[in-house]
Design a protein around this motif. Structure first.
Motif, mmCIF file in Angstrom:
data_model
loop_
_atom_site.group_PDB
_atom_site.id
_atom_site.type_symbol
_atom_site.label_atom_id
_atom_site.label_comp_id
_atom_site.label_asym_id
_atom_site.label_seq_id
_atom_site.Cartn_x
_atom_site.Cartn_y
_atom_site.Cartn_z
ATOM 1 N N PRO A 44 -41.156 50.229 77.532
ATOM 2 C CA PRO A 44 -41.673 49.347 76.476
ATOM 3 C C PRO A 44 -41.656 49.968 75.089
ATOM 4 N N LYS A 50 -42.986 43.106 76.086
ATOM 5 C CA LYS A 50 -42.906 42.069 77.120
ATOM 6 C C LYS A 50 -42.023 42.480 78.294
ATOM 7 N N TYR A 51 -41.223 43.544 78.142
ATOM 8 C CA TYR A 51 -40.407 44.040 79.242
ATOM 9 C C TYR A 51 -41.065 45.199 79.992
ATOM 10 N N SER A 52 -42.285 45.509 79.640
ATOM 11 C CA SER A 52 -43.017 46.546 80.350
ATOM 12 C C SER A 52 -43.165 46.126 81.815
ATOM 13 N N VAL A 56 -44.761 42.567 83.272
ATOM 14 C CA VAL A 56 -43.964 41.647 84.088
ATOM 15 C C VAL A 56 -44.660 41.392 85.419
#
Length: 115
Positions: A44, A50-52, A56
């Motif tokens: 991240p 938001k892609y951590s 997710v």
């Protein structure tokens, strides 16, 4: 400053899991768990929050059980903290495997866990 609305329960979940994994690594002296947390913190900080992996996971599975609580947070500050934590864990791993300074490395892991 880019303040956006984010689920603060997901943010708490990320912090709790990160601290738990690092404290588990510290107690049981599991160096590979430190590597895993480094990767999970590095993603991240490079891409976006938001892609951590923890976000997710929380958004896919745990939002069904817990209420969603939107709060405005400073995303660059969170990404900086993630990056700093990842840098400290990278330094700890170098001390584990290259310099063989175990006490200093575990001290860095503890510092990241309690911060």
């Amino acid at each position: 400053m880019a303040k956006i609305a984010i689920n603060k329960n997901a943010l708490r979940f990320c912090r709790i899991i990160t601290a738990t994994l690092l404290l588990t690594a510290l107690v049981f002296k599991i160096k590979s768990l430190v590597i895993l947390v480094f990767i999970l913190m590095f993603i991240p900080s490079i891409f976006t929050l938001k892609y951590s992996p923890f976000f997710v996971f929380y958004n896919l599975f745990l939002t069904k059980f817990f209420s969603k609580s939107e709060d405005k947070v400073d995303i660059p500050a969170i990404r900086f903290a993630q990056g700093l934590g990842a840098f400290l864990l990278l330094t700890a791993m170098l001390n584990f495997y290259y310099f063989n300074h175990q006490i200093f490395a575990w001290s860095l892991v503890l510092a990241v866990a309690i911060s």
